[in-house]
Design an enzyme around this catalytic site. Structure first.
Site, short mmCIF file in Angstrom:
data_model
loop_
_atom_site.label_atom_id
_atom_site.label_comp_id
_atom_site.label_asym_id
_atom_site.label_seq_id
_atom_site.Cartn_x
_atom_site.Cartn_y
_atom_site.Cartn_z
N VAL A 1 -20.97 68.84 8.22
CA VAL A 1 -22.39 69.03 7.93
C VAL A 1 -22.93 67.87 7.11
CG1 VAL A 1 -22.08 71.52 7.97
CG2 VAL A 1 -21.99 70.31 5.78
N LEU B 1 -18.85 60.66 13.33
CA LEU B 1 -20.27 60.54 13.01
C LEU B 1 -20.54 60.99 11.58
CD1 LEU B 1 -23.07 59.79 13.94
CD2 LEU B 1 -23.31 62.08 14.93
N LYS B 2 -19.86 62.04 11.14
CA LYS B 2 -20.02 62.49 9.76
C LYS B 2 -19.60 61.39 8.78
CE LYS B 2 -19.81 64.86 5.89
NZ LYS B 2 -20.47 65.99 5.35
N LEU B 3 -18.52 60.68 9.08
CA LEU B 3 -18.09 59.58 8.22
C LEU B 3 -19.12 58.46 8.21
CD1 LEU B 3 -14.29 59.43 9.08
CD2 LEU B 3 -15.32 60.28 6.96
#
EC number: 1.1.-.-
Length: 285
Positions: free
Chosen positions: A117, A166-168
């Site tokens: 998230v 993508l979160k990273l």
């Protein structure tokens, strides 16, 4: 649908309470039960063990500190998970570990997907997180009745590994911005500009973002602000980002500079403090 939440820290506790308030049959577990009590979670919502929490669950949400914690906790509960249970990793574990965990669970007939998230603790409580989903479309369909209470939108990024990558990327941008914000505020105050004047001017400028608004109190605090995101976890995220860079020849110089700043903060004893305290590195007369 029964839901279990493993990990009741700053974010996990808010996820559980949001689901409970939404009428979901949810129970949680935390390695330190006292932390759940401090978060205000009702005792009947906290299981005595992780295995007890996941027994009979249709969806298991993991919101744990890092990949090794995820692997350790899931290894400990795998025998208690029913076949076809869906495990959602909503933490930041990294794409390599996500794929490893998915393969391990698949051998037991257990489904796994990533659902990291973006958003603050307040967004978790309000159910307005941005959720990135990495996994099969049918698993997203299973997860949606739960995720719709937690996020304003859920974005299907592709197979397992894509959501954590993508979160990273999102967190690398966030953390480099946080470090730069602390640096420029230090420059402004050393030039004799009032800290609030500098911060609020940035907040009204073209660079303003939701982060600038919701971290205002933390940056302006004269004491230790509440820990929404610890410096130690900032380092973990940035190093996971560098591990995920597909071409090592591309050195990611901006992120590497941010890692150096975080190392300095840890050396100054700020590892367990909120990420906004990086600004202290630039204070001076």
């Amino acid at each position: 649908m029964k839901v279990a939440v493993l990990g009741l820290g700053a974010m996990g506790s808010q996820l559980l309470m949001r689901l409970a308030d939404s009428g979901v049959d949810v129970v949680g577990w935390n390695r330190d039960p006292a932390r759940a009590r401090r978060a205000g979670i009702a005792p009947d919502r906290v299981a005595a063990s992780a295995a007890d929490a996941v027994t009979g669950a249709d969806v298991v949400i993991a919101m744990l500190a890092d990949g090794p914690a995820l692997r350790a906790v899931l290894t400990g509960v795998v025998d208690a998970l029913a076949e076809h249970t869906l495990v959602l990793d909503m933490g930041t574990s990294g794409p390599q570990l996500s794929r490893e965990v998915a393969e391990t669970l698949a051998r037991q007939g257990i489904r796994f997907a990533e659902a990291p998230v973006s958003g603050s603790v307040g967004a978790a409580r309000a159910g307005s997180l941005t959720i990135m989903f990495g996994g099969a479309a049918e698993d997203l369909a299973t997860a949606e009745p739960v995720l719709r209470f937690l996020g304003g939108q859920t974005i299907h990024t592709g197979p397992i590994g894509t959501a954590s990558t993508l979160k990273l990327c999102v967190n690398a941008l966030l953390h480099t911005f946080n470090a730069t914000l602390g640096e420029v505020l230090g420059t402004a105050t050393r030039a004799g500009i009032d800290l609030r004047t500098a911060y609020d001017t940035i907040g009204e400028s073209a660079i303003a973002a939701p982060f600038v608004r919701y971290k205002r109190d933390a940056f302006l605090s004269e004491t230790d602000p509440p820990v929404a995101f610890a410096v130690d976890l900032v380092r973990k995220d940035l190093e996971l980002f560098l591990d995920a860079v597909p071409d090592p020849a591309r050195l990611s110089p901006t992120v590497r500079t941010a890692v150096d700043v975080v190392h300095r903060a840890q050396s100054a004893g700020l590892g367990q403090e909120d990420m906004a305290t990086l600004a202290r590195l630039y204070k001076g007369s």
